[in-house]
Design an enzyme around this catalytic site. Structure first.
Site, PDB file in Angstrom:
ATOM      1  N   GLU A 146       0.825  -1.209   0.000  1.00 50.83           N
ATOM      2  CA  GLU A 146       0.000   0.000   0.000  1.00 50.83           C
ATOM      3  C   GLU A 146       0.862   1.264   0.000  1.00 50.83           C
ATOM      4  OE1 GLU A 146      -2.329  -3.175   2.336  1.00 50.83           O
ATOM      5  OE2 GLU A 146      -0.237  -2.544   2.114  1.00 50.83           O
ATOM      6  N   CYS A 176      -2.333  -3.033   7.272  1.00 51.56           N
ATOM      7  CA  CYS A 176      -1.762  -3.002   8.616  1.00 51.56           C
ATOM      8  C   CYS A 176      -1.897  -1.582   9.176  1.00 51.56           C
ATOM      9  CB  CYS A 176      -0.293  -3.422   8.560  1.00 51.56           C
ATOM     10  SG  CYS A 176       0.806  -2.137   7.897  1.00 51.56           S
ATOM     11  N   CYS A 227       0.048   1.079   7.078  1.00 54.29           N
ATOM     12  CA  CYS A 227      -0.567   1.325   5.774  1.00 54.29           C
ATOM     13  C   CYS A 227      -1.899   2.049   5.925  1.00 54.29           C
ATOM     14  CB  CYS A 227      -0.744   0.019   5.016  1.00 54.29           C
ATOM     15  SG  CYS A 227       0.847  -0.705   4.539  1.00 54.29           S
TER      16      CYS A 227
END
Length: 159
Positions: A58, A86, A89
């Site tokens: 990302e 996560c 990101c």
């Protein structure tokens, strides 16, 4: 955007994740950014191949999209990612002002193959003094000089 287009872009993100594993470039994650129904950028995870722990799919895709669009503001864009982002990101997606996240695998799916973010989520819930990573504030008065300059500078760019 119609469902078929969403599926097309998600397939691209998934293909990047699969290719990344077969070519041994990094972890099994891929992402694509789209604006106005058109592909802008795509990348897979490059953590191990670049020795950069922030080179998640990302974040790498956000960097490419910003370069392609000549802006740090990705409002009007959507991101398709092969896995639920996560915490890092997710933060980057918010900072980039991306409109919508579409994801395939869940964070539990990622945890099941050794990619767990649970520790970070748990750490963020704790007060700083109780976290496992020591956090020490120092020299605030000196550092405030840059903030004061930013506040009054006609050159500062708001974001």
């Amino acid at each position: 955007m119609e469902n078929q287009k969403h599926e097309e872009f998600m397939k691209m993100a998934i293909a990047l994740s699969v290719e990344n594993v077969t070519e041994n470039v990094g972890g099994p994650f891929g992402a694509v950014i789209v604006k106005d129904g058109k592909f802008v950028a795509g990348s897979a995870n490059k953590v191990t191949s670049t020795n950069d722990p922030t080179a998640h799919a990302e974040v790498s895709t956000i960097r490419l999209a910003c370069t392609e669009l000549h802006t740090f503001d990705l409002s009007g864009c959507v991101i398709y990612t092969s896995c639920e982002p996560c915490p890092m990101c997710l933060g980057a997606i918010y900072w980039a002002k991306i409109d919508t996240i579409y994801y395939a695998n869940t964070k539990t799916d990622a945890e099941n193959i050794g990619f767990s973010d649970k520790f970070i989520y748990e750490e963020l819930e704790k007060p700083m003094e109780k976290r496992s990573l020591p956090v020490v504030q120092m020299m605030r008065d000196e550092a405030l000089q840059a903030f004061k300059l930013w506040e009054t500078s006609p050159l500062s760019i708001k974001y």
